[in-house]
Structure formats: structure tokens, C-alpha cells
Design a protein around this motif. Structure first.
Motif, short mmCIF file in Angstrom:
data_model
loop_
_atom_site.label_atom_id
_atom_site.label_comp_id
_atom_site.label_asym_id
_atom_site.label_seq_id
_atom_site.Cartn_x
_atom_site.Cartn_y
_atom_site.Cartn_z
N UNK A 155 0.83 -1.20 0.00
CA UNK A 155 0.00 0.00 0.00
C UNK A 155 0.87 1.26 0.00
N UNK A 156 1.95 1.24 0.78
CA UNK A 156 2.86 2.37 0.83
C UNK A 156 3.52 2.61 -0.53
N UNK A 157 3.92 1.53 -1.19
CA UNK A 157 4.53 1.66 -2.52
C UNK A 157 3.50 2.19 -3.52
N UNK A 158 2.27 1.69 -3.46
CA UNK A 158 1.22 2.16 -4.36
C UNK A 158 0.92 3.64 -4.15
N UNK A 159 0.80 4.06 -2.89
CA UNK A 159 0.56 5.47 -2.61
C UNK A 159 1.72 6.34 -3.08
N UNK A 160 2.94 5.84 -2.94
CA UNK A 160 4.12 6.57 -3.44
C UNK A 160 4.06 6.72 -4.95
N UNK A 161 3.67 5.66 -5.63
CA UNK A 161 3.57 5.71 -7.10
C UNK A 161 2.47 6.68 -7.53
N UNK A 162 1.35 6.65 -6.83
CA UNK A 162 0.25 7.56 -7.15
C UNK A 162 0.68 9.00 -6.93
N UNK A 163 1.33 9.27 -5.81
CA UNK A 163 1.81 10.62 -5.51
C UNK A 163 2.81 11.09 -6.57
N UNK A 164 3.77 10.24 -6.92
CA UNK A 164 4.76 10.57 -7.93
C UNK A 164 4.09 10.80 -9.28
N UNK B 275 0.96 11.84 -9.84
CA UNK B 275 0.23 13.11 -9.81
C UNK B 275 1.21 14.28 -9.95
N UNK B 276 2.32 14.20 -9.21
CA UNK B 276 3.33 15.27 -9.28
C UNK B 276 3.90 15.36 -10.69
N UNK B 277 4.19 14.24 -11.28
CA UNK B 277 4.76 14.20 -12.63
C UNK B 277 3.73 14.68 -13.66
N UNK B 278 2.47 14.37 -13.46
CA UNK B 278 1.43 14.80 -14.38
C UNK B 278 1.32 16.33 -14.40
N UNK B 279 1.35 16.94 -13.23
CA UNK B 279 1.29 18.40 -13.16
C UNK B 279 2.48 19.02 -13.88
N UNK B 280 3.65 18.42 -13.70
CA UNK B 280 4.85 18.92 -14.36
C UNK B 280 4.70 18.79 -15.88
N UNK B 281 4.20 17.66 -16.34
CA UNK B 281 4.01 17.44 -17.78
C UNK B 281 2.96 18.39 -18.34
N UNK B 282 1.89 18.67 -17.58
CA UNK B 282 0.88 19.62 -18.04
C UNK B 282 1.47 21.02 -18.18
N UNK B 283 2.30 21.42 -17.23
CA UNK B 283 2.92 22.75 -17.33
C UNK B 283 3.88 22.81 -18.52
#
Length: 123
Positions: free
Chosen positions: A16-25, A27-35
Motif C-alpha cells: 500500500x505504501x509503494x502504491x501510494x508513493x507511485x500515485x503521488x509521484x 500526480x506530481x509528474x502529471x502536473x509537471x508534464x501539463x505545465x
């Protein structure tokens, strides 16, 4: 609790911790790619505008180059003609065969004057 249950719970927590880390990464990466995409869109729009201006400028330069070439051809016709030699020698207009009108009310620009003289010499 048995060791097996404890092991399964710890592996589940770790997963679960690894999955949440991947989801967080993600989301962060998606915002960067959108910008990055927005910046790229803005840059593309600016480049399209610059390209249109450059294209218009080139078309204007081509038209100007055609005008200059035509004027050069007219001047070349005048200078290389026998009539030009006769004019330089000071001969009479009637013997040259030129019929230049002195009744021009408007003063043509140099390009128009060269064009008229070239037409008359070509006759």
C-alpha cells in the motif's frame, strides 16, 4: 496472531505504501508534464506568429526583387541600345527614332521613366 498473519499484514502495508508513493509521484509528474505542455503550446503559438511574419517579409522581398530586376532590365535595354549611343553623341531626336513627349504633367519616378524609355527604344 501468528507470524504468517503478521507477515501478510506487513507485506500488505508495504505494498500500500509503494502504491501510494507511485500515485503521488504520478500526480506530481502529471502536473509537471501539463505545465510543460502549456509552455510548449505558448511557444508554438509565438513561433507560428513569427513564421507568418517572416513569410510575409519574404514575399515582400520577392516582389521587391522582381521590381528591381525589371528596372535593371529596362536600364540595360536603354544603355545597350544604339539609340543610347546616339543620345550620348548628341544626335537629333528624329534621327534616333525616339518620340519622347515633353508634355508630361506628372513627373514619373525613376523606375517609370526607365520603363517608358526602354519601351520606346524597343520599338
Amino acid at each position: 496472531m501468528t507470524y504468517l498473519t503478521l507477515l501478510i499484514l506487513s507485506l500488505g502495508s508495504l505494498t500500500a505504501l509503494v502504491l501510494f508513493g507511485m500515485i503521488f509521484y504520478g500526480i506530481k509528474n502529471r502536473k509537471y508534464m501539463e505545465s510543460l505542455g502549456e509552455n510548449l503550446d505558448e511557444s508554438t503559438t509565438v513561433l507560428k506568429g513569427d513564421f507568418k511574419e517572416i513569410r510575409r517579409s519574404l514575399e515582400g522581398n520577392e516582389k521587391q526583387q522582381e521590381r528591381i530586376l525589371k528596372r535593371l532590365q529596362n536600364l540595360e535595354t536603354i544603355v545597350t541600345s544604339e539609340a543610347w549611343d546616339a543620345i550620348q553623341a548628341g544626335e537629333d531626336e528624329n534621327t534616333i527614332g525616339l518620340h519622347l513627349n515633353d508634355e508630361e504633367e506628372e513627373q514619373p519616378d525613376a523606375e517609370e521613366a526607365a520603363r517608358r524609355i526602354a519601351r520606346k527604344i524597343n520599338r
